[in-house]
Design a protein around this motif. Structure first.
Motif, PDB file in Angstrom:
ATOM      1  N   GLN A   1      -6.266  -0.472   2.588  1.00 38.84           N
ATOM      2  CA  GLN A   1      -5.356   0.227   1.677  1.00 38.84           C
ATOM      3  C   GLN A   1      -6.099   0.746   0.442  1.00 38.84           C
ATOM      4  O   GLN A   1      -5.829   1.846  -0.048  1.00 38.84           O
ATOM      5  N   ILE A   2      -7.046  -0.056  -0.055  1.00 41.38           N
ATOM      6  CA  ILE A   2      -7.847   0.352  -1.212  1.00 41.38           C
ATOM      7  C   ILE A   2      -8.605   1.638  -0.912  1.00 41.38           C
ATOM      8  O   ILE A   2      -8.608   2.586  -1.706  1.00 41.38           O
TER       9      ILE A   2
ATOM     10  N   ILE B   1      -6.183   4.626  -0.846  1.00 39.28           N
ATOM     11  CA  ILE B   1      -5.734   5.046  -2.175  1.00 39.28           C
ATOM     12  C   ILE B   1      -6.881   5.733  -2.925  1.00 39.28           C
ATOM     13  O   ILE B   1      -6.674   6.741  -3.620  1.00 39.28           O
ATOM     14  N   ARG B   2      -8.096   5.228  -2.771  1.00 42.31           N
ATOM     15  CA  ARG B   2      -9.252   5.875  -3.403  1.00 42.31           C
ATOM     16  C   ARG B   2      -9.421   7.301  -2.900  1.00 42.31           C
ATOM     17  O   ARG B   2      -9.688   8.226  -3.683  1.00 42.31           O
TER      18      ARG B   2
ATOM     19  N   GLU C   1     -15.096   0.224  -7.323  1.00 43.83           N
ATOM     20  CA  GLU C   1     -14.209   1.378  -7.413  1.00 43.83           C
ATOM     21  C   GLU C   1     -14.729   2.388  -8.433  1.00 43.83           C
ATOM     22  O   GLU C   1     -14.666   3.611  -8.208  1.00 43.83           O
TER      23      GLU C   1
ATOM     24  N   THR D   1      -4.930   0.094  -7.328  1.00 48.96           N
ATOM     25  CA  THR D   1      -5.301  -0.605  -6.085  1.00 48.96           C
ATOM     26  C   THR D   1      -5.183  -2.122  -6.204  1.00 48.96           C
ATOM     27  O   THR D   1      -5.585  -2.845  -5.296  1.00 48.96           O
TER      28      THR D   1
ATOM     29  N   THR E   1      -9.139  -0.111 -13.897  1.00 47.24           N
ATOM     30  CA  THR E   1      -9.428  -0.983 -12.753  1.00 47.24           C
ATOM     31  C   THR E   1     -10.347  -2.113 -13.190  1.00 47.24           C
ATOM     32  O   THR E   1     -11.102  -1.979 -14.163  1.00 47.24           O
TER      33      THR E   1
ATOM     34  N   GLY F   1       0.813  -1.208   0.000  1.00 50.18           N
ATOM     35  CA  GLY F   1       0.000   0.000   0.000  1.00 50.18           C
ATOM     36  C   GLY F   1       0.843   1.253   0.000  1.00 50.18           C
ATOM     37  O   GLY F   1       0.574   2.209  -0.747  1.00 50.18           O
TER      38      GLY F   1
END
Length: 236
Positions: free
Chosen positions: A166-167, A170-171, A192, A159, A187, A135
């Motif tokens: 972590q996703i 990052i988003r 997402e 991601t 993606t 991440g």
């Protein structure tokens, strides 16, 4: 701050990766760039980033032709490839200092600290890349991509392989960056797309199958979620 692609064609030997594709994005949008594996997404992103030649067509970044003025176009682009390449034995600050020198950034120490803070790397800034979790390595990749404050950000599956926490982090970072940048994001995670994207381009077998605003999706594809829309557009 838009991306425009006209009749873009790319082949690898006899295999046509892109078959004369066309699209134009809107400014300051997060654009979901979707398609099955092998659809041509990464090829398109590498071409737009100026690192892969193409056979025919035209690509412009904010009106700058990538083929005719590649250096000027690249100054406006930040790119995070699918396989984030980091110098494993370099410290985070060294990596960013090296990247800043490549871009000839004035007052680079200030910009490095600014980017470290923006990408949430403050607690990790004295570590080597090899000591970071995946991440945090993705955050370093994004920091490298934005060090020169580009207008267009190209993120190839940023991601992928991250855990749920972590996703989400990052988003949130991508959403923050999109306030003054156009973000082209590939993606496979339809959740997402629902959470982030303003605009959606679906690529399949090197052809643009559809391009629409997410706000129009409910009218264009009634009673279908993003996963169902994706399957419908890429089933043949």
């Amino acid at each position: 701050m838009s991306i425009q692609v006209n009749n873009l064609t790319k082949s690898y030997g006899r295999q046509k990766a892109l078959a004369s594709i066309n699209f134009k994005t809107q400014s300051n949008h997060i654009i979901g760039f979707l398609g099955p594996n092998g659809a041509g997404k990464s090829t398109t992103m590498k071409i737009l980033a100026g690192i892969l030649p193409f056979d025919q067509g035209e690509c412009t970044i904010n009106g700058i032709n990538i083929k005719l003025d590649p250096l000027k176009a690249k100054k406006r682009i930040g790119y995070l490839p699918e396989n984030n390449p980091l110098y494993q034995e370099m410290y985070l600050q060294e990596i960013l200092a090296f990247e800043a020198r490549l871009h000839q950034i004035p007052n680079s120490l200030h910009r490095i600290q600014e980017v470290i803070s923006l990408t949430g790397l403050s607690t990790e800034q004295h570590k080597k890349a090899s000591q970071l979790s995946k991440g945090y390595r993705q955050r370093v990749g994004i920091a490298m991509a934005i060090i020169h404050d580009p207008q267009i950000l190209i993120l190839d599956e940023p991601t992928s392989g991250l855990d749920p926490n972590q996703i989400l982090e990052i988003r949130t970072l991508i959403k923050t960056l999109s306030t003054n940048k156009t973000v082209l994001l590939s993606t496979h995670i339809m959740q997402e797309v629902e959470a982030l994207c303003d605009e959606i381009i679906v690529l399949h077998k090197g052809i643009v199958k559809d391009h629409f605003l997410k706000s129009e999706a409910a009218v264009k594809f009634p009673n279908q979620n993003m996963e169902e829309i994706f399957v419908e557009l890429t089933k043949n």
